[in-house]
Design an enzyme around this catalytic site. Structure first.
Site, PDB file in Angstrom:
ATOM      1  N   GLY A  62      -9.832  -4.052   0.758  1.00 27.34           N
ATOM      2  CA  GLY A  62      -9.181  -3.990   2.068  1.00 27.34           C
ATOM      3  C   GLY A  62      -9.426  -2.654   2.740  1.00 27.34           C
ATOM      4  O   GLY A  62     -10.435  -1.990   2.475  1.00 27.34           O
ATOM      5  N   ASP A  63      -8.503  -2.260   3.593  1.00 30.99           N
ATOM      6  CA  ASP A  63      -8.736  -1.061   4.400  1.00 30.99           C
ATOM      7  C   ASP A  63      -8.407   0.243   3.678  1.00 30.99           C
ATOM      8  O   ASP A  63      -8.859   1.313   4.109  1.00 30.99           O
ATOM      9  CB  ASP A  63      -7.927  -1.132   5.698  1.00 30.99           C
ATOM     10  CG  ASP A  63      -6.420  -1.143   5.434  1.00 30.99           C
ATOM     11  OD1 ASP A  63      -5.986  -1.838   4.495  1.00 30.99           O
ATOM     12  OD2 ASP A  63      -5.683  -0.451   6.157  1.00 30.99           O
ATOM     13  N   THR A 113      -0.969   0.606   6.359  1.00 32.47           N
ATOM     14  CA  THR A 113      -0.611  -0.475   5.447  1.00 32.47           C
ATOM     15  C   THR A 113      -0.490  -1.760   6.246  1.00 32.47           C
ATOM     16  O   THR A 113       0.085  -1.762   7.327  1.00 32.47           O
ATOM     17  CB  THR A 113       0.709  -0.182   4.710  1.00 32.47           C
ATOM     18  OG1 THR A 113       1.015  -1.306   3.878  1.00 32.47           O
ATOM     19  CG2 THR A 113       1.865   0.074   5.666  1.00 32.47           C
ATOM     20  N   THR A 159      -2.336  -6.019   6.905  1.00 31.99           N
ATOM     21  CA  THR A 159      -3.427  -6.953   6.658  1.00 31.99           C
ATOM     22  C   THR A 159      -4.724  -6.162   6.796  1.00 31.99           C
ATOM     23  O   THR A 159      -5.217  -5.920   7.897  1.00 31.99           O
ATOM     24  CB  THR A 159      -3.402  -8.082   7.701  1.00 31.99           C
ATOM     25  OG1 THR A 159      -3.168  -7.508   8.983  1.00 31.99           O
ATOM     26  CG2 THR A 159      -2.288  -9.062   7.409  1.00 31.99           C
ATOM     27  N   GLY A 160      -5.267  -5.773   5.654  1.00 31.34           N
ATOM     28  CA  GLY A 160      -6.375  -4.828   5.623  1.00 31.34           C
ATOM     29  C   GLY A 160      -7.556  -5.241   6.467  1.00 31.34           C
ATOM     30  O   GLY A 160      -8.203  -4.405   7.113  1.00 31.34           O
ATOM     31  N   ARG A 213     -12.346  -8.195  -3.840  1.00 29.79           N
ATOM     32  CA  ARG A 213     -11.937  -7.998  -2.441  1.00 29.79           C
ATOM     33  C   ARG A 213     -11.495  -6.553  -2.228  1.00 29.79           C
ATOM     34  O   ARG A 213     -10.711  -5.999  -2.995  1.00 29.79           O
ATOM     35  CB  ARG A 213     -10.785  -8.954  -2.104  1.00 29.79           C
ATOM     36  CG  ARG A 213     -10.232  -8.795  -0.670  1.00 29.79           C
ATOM     37  CD  ARG A 213      -9.002  -7.910  -0.621  1.00 29.79           C
ATOM     38  NE  ARG A 213      -8.415  -7.839   0.712  1.00 29.79           N
ATOM     39  CZ  ARG A 213      -7.374  -7.072   1.031  1.00 29.79           C
ATOM     40  NH1 ARG A 213      -6.790  -6.332   0.113  1.00 29.79           N
ATOM     41  NH2 ARG A 213      -6.913  -7.042   2.258  1.00 29.79           N
ATOM     42  N   THR A 243       0.895  -1.148   0.000  1.00 29.83           N
ATOM     43  CA  THR A 243       0.000   0.000   0.000  1.00 29.83           C
ATOM     44  C   THR A 243       0.928   1.192   0.000  1.00 29.83           C
ATOM     45  O   THR A 243       2.064   1.081   0.453  1.00 29.83           O
ATOM     46  CB  THR A 243      -0.838   0.026   1.299  1.00 29.83           C
ATOM     47  OG1 THR A 243      -1.425  -1.237   1.483  1.00 29.83           O
ATOM     48  CG2 THR A 243      -1.903   1.089   1.253  1.00 29.83           C
TER      49      THR A 243
END
Lengths: 318, 318
Positions: free
Chosen positions: B216-217, B236, B238-239, B214, B186
């Site tokens: 993520g964050d 940044t 594991t979202g 998918r 990220t």
């Protein structure tokens, strides 16, 4: 079993009142729908169901009821399609699932639950999210399954009026108690089960005549749906303001870090923080202590609550 | 003009170290890339640019640099496509924009900014988001513009290995300093400008071999990107864990309601709350008081920072 007083709250959107032009029958039909869904959730809670299963079941029923803007009865996008968003979160594990832009999955909240349980992810969007739901065995429907003549009439009216996104006129003879021109249509449920576990779920069709691809707060964890060890929250309103305020997580933060009661935290968020960025709407919340709060800064909100062993309550107006 | 000490921080992802097999040239190339981007941001800050413009410019440069997983150089999905997510938020107004699932917009962060400025919404997803960006005059590229032979080799390697989503092997002769098999790719930037205004931006290609759809964050306000009057944050890692923790907003809440320093709040979130739900990664943050913090719980994070008038700093390892 160390049981606590289980409880449940649901909402079907917030907005302005059309009391003067609403028939008593229509008003009673909305209240009855809310009570029926509360009753179904209450039975599950009494049987020892988890808060997670109870909020999913209640939101499914709200999705199935075409009076509410989620699942069947969802509003139309500007392209006369449906794009559905939903989320679900379990408090004690903070496990969560969310979907946005669904078009064929009958019950978006079930898709959110499947994402949580089986995808290894938290959020899936678009056609891939429908494909995942289908692969998980969730019922798929033709896109026109979600629509109703009333919702289509709303779209045509708005587009004729120039299409302001939240003005979704209801052309019906018996208008709903909350003015569909000024209503934020979302459904949601929060629950505290007999084991003291919290959960929240939210589902929506969005705004009539919305730009395709627009996502509001409903599938955003922390904004339109959130649960942890302290509180479970589901929101409805101008989604953009709830996203910019991270509204649901803000309630939790004020309780955890300021020691505020559920009511005081909700009052600050719904009464102060949301209006500061133009936010209209409301939320339903239940705390780990068994507090319930259903505040809104609009004129009305379809809502109901029940504590196990007490009579279920449904309300629309203040 | 009542000027304050302006400052800026950037990141290019966090992960585990491959120091032993990384050439000094490769390591230096990463550090130089970070310093060059900081330098560009510093020039803008010195010219009086807003924090919002500075974080957008820096994230654009990170997107353009194929060493980083955002924009050009983004990783491939399991379907050998690219799906790009980004967000941007301005602190003092809490205005924000986000996009997810872009496929043709060259600079996703510009699309997020356009959503914020011109859509009337906060988040757009999928093909409709690309169409909106195009209508706003943002450059569109052929889908293969984002890919590089190295990223494709990573995808093929992962798929050959059984496809664990975050294992994105780098087949290159000179591996990057952070192991691409274990890296959370990220990019992001946070800034405090001379007027005391804060802003944050985040952009990503997601995870190699990710399930299409998918999210993520990175595009989730409050999770992978957040700014208010107190602090600006870009994450940044594991979202999914950052989403479940509403990580960025949590840092702000601890500062606002517990009176914690930026460092103490970041330490709690990155050191305690994220690991509690399996979260690996890091964040960059700048407070309204001029505090800077760049914590991570992995072995390394591509990162850099500069305070106006001081030398820019770039780091990879602890």
């Amino acid at each position: 079993m160390n049981t606590k007083p289980a409880m449940l709250a649901i909402h079907g959107g917030a907005g302005t009142i059309l009391r003067q032009t609403t028939s008593l029958e229509t008003e009673q039909a909305y209240l009855q729908a809310l009570r029926d869904i509360l009753r179904a959730g209450e039975v599950l809670l009494a049987q020892g169901a988890t808060a997670l299963d109870v909020v999913q079941a209640c939101v499914c029923l709200l999705e199935e009821n075409e009076r509410f803007n989620a699942g069947r009865g969802a509003v139309y996008t500007a392209a006369a399609t449906h794009e559905l968003d939903a989320s679900i979160m379990e408090g004690h594990t903070r496990r969560a699932g969310a979907v946005a832009g669904l078009r064929t999955t009958r019950n978006p909240v079930r898709a959110a639950r499947a994402v949580m349980e089986f995808s290894g992810h938290v959020m899936l969007i678009g056609p891939a999210a429908d494909a995942f739901a289908m692969a998980q065995g969730l019922e798929q429907v033709a896109p026109d399954w979600f629509g109703t003549p009333q919702r289509l009439a709303q779209l045509r009216r708005v587009q004729g009026e120039g299409g302001a996104a939240i003005l979704d006129h209801d052309g019906a003879q018996c208008p709903a108690p909350l003015d569909e021109r000024q209503k934020f249509g979302t459904v949601g449920a929060v629950a505290l089960d007999a084991h003291g576990r919290l959960a929240a779920a939210t589902s929506t069709g969005g705004m009539t005549n919305k730009k395709p691809g627009r996502v509001g707060d409903s599938p955003i964890l922390g904004a339109g749906c959130y649960a942890d060890d302290t509180v479970a929250i589901s929101c409805t309103g101008t989604g953009e303001a709830f996203m910019r305020s991270v509204a649901a997580h803000e309630v939790s933060a004020q309780m955890r870090y300021l020691g505020r009661s559920l009511e005081a935290a909700c009052e600050d968020v719904v009464g102060e923080r949301l209006p500061a960025v133009g936010g209209q709407g409301g939320l339903i919340a239940v705390s780990h202590k068994g507090e319930l709060c259903l505040p809104f800064n609009t004129e009305g909100m379809y809502r109901g609550w029940v504590r196990l062993g007490e009579a279920a309550q449904a309300r629309i107006f203040r």
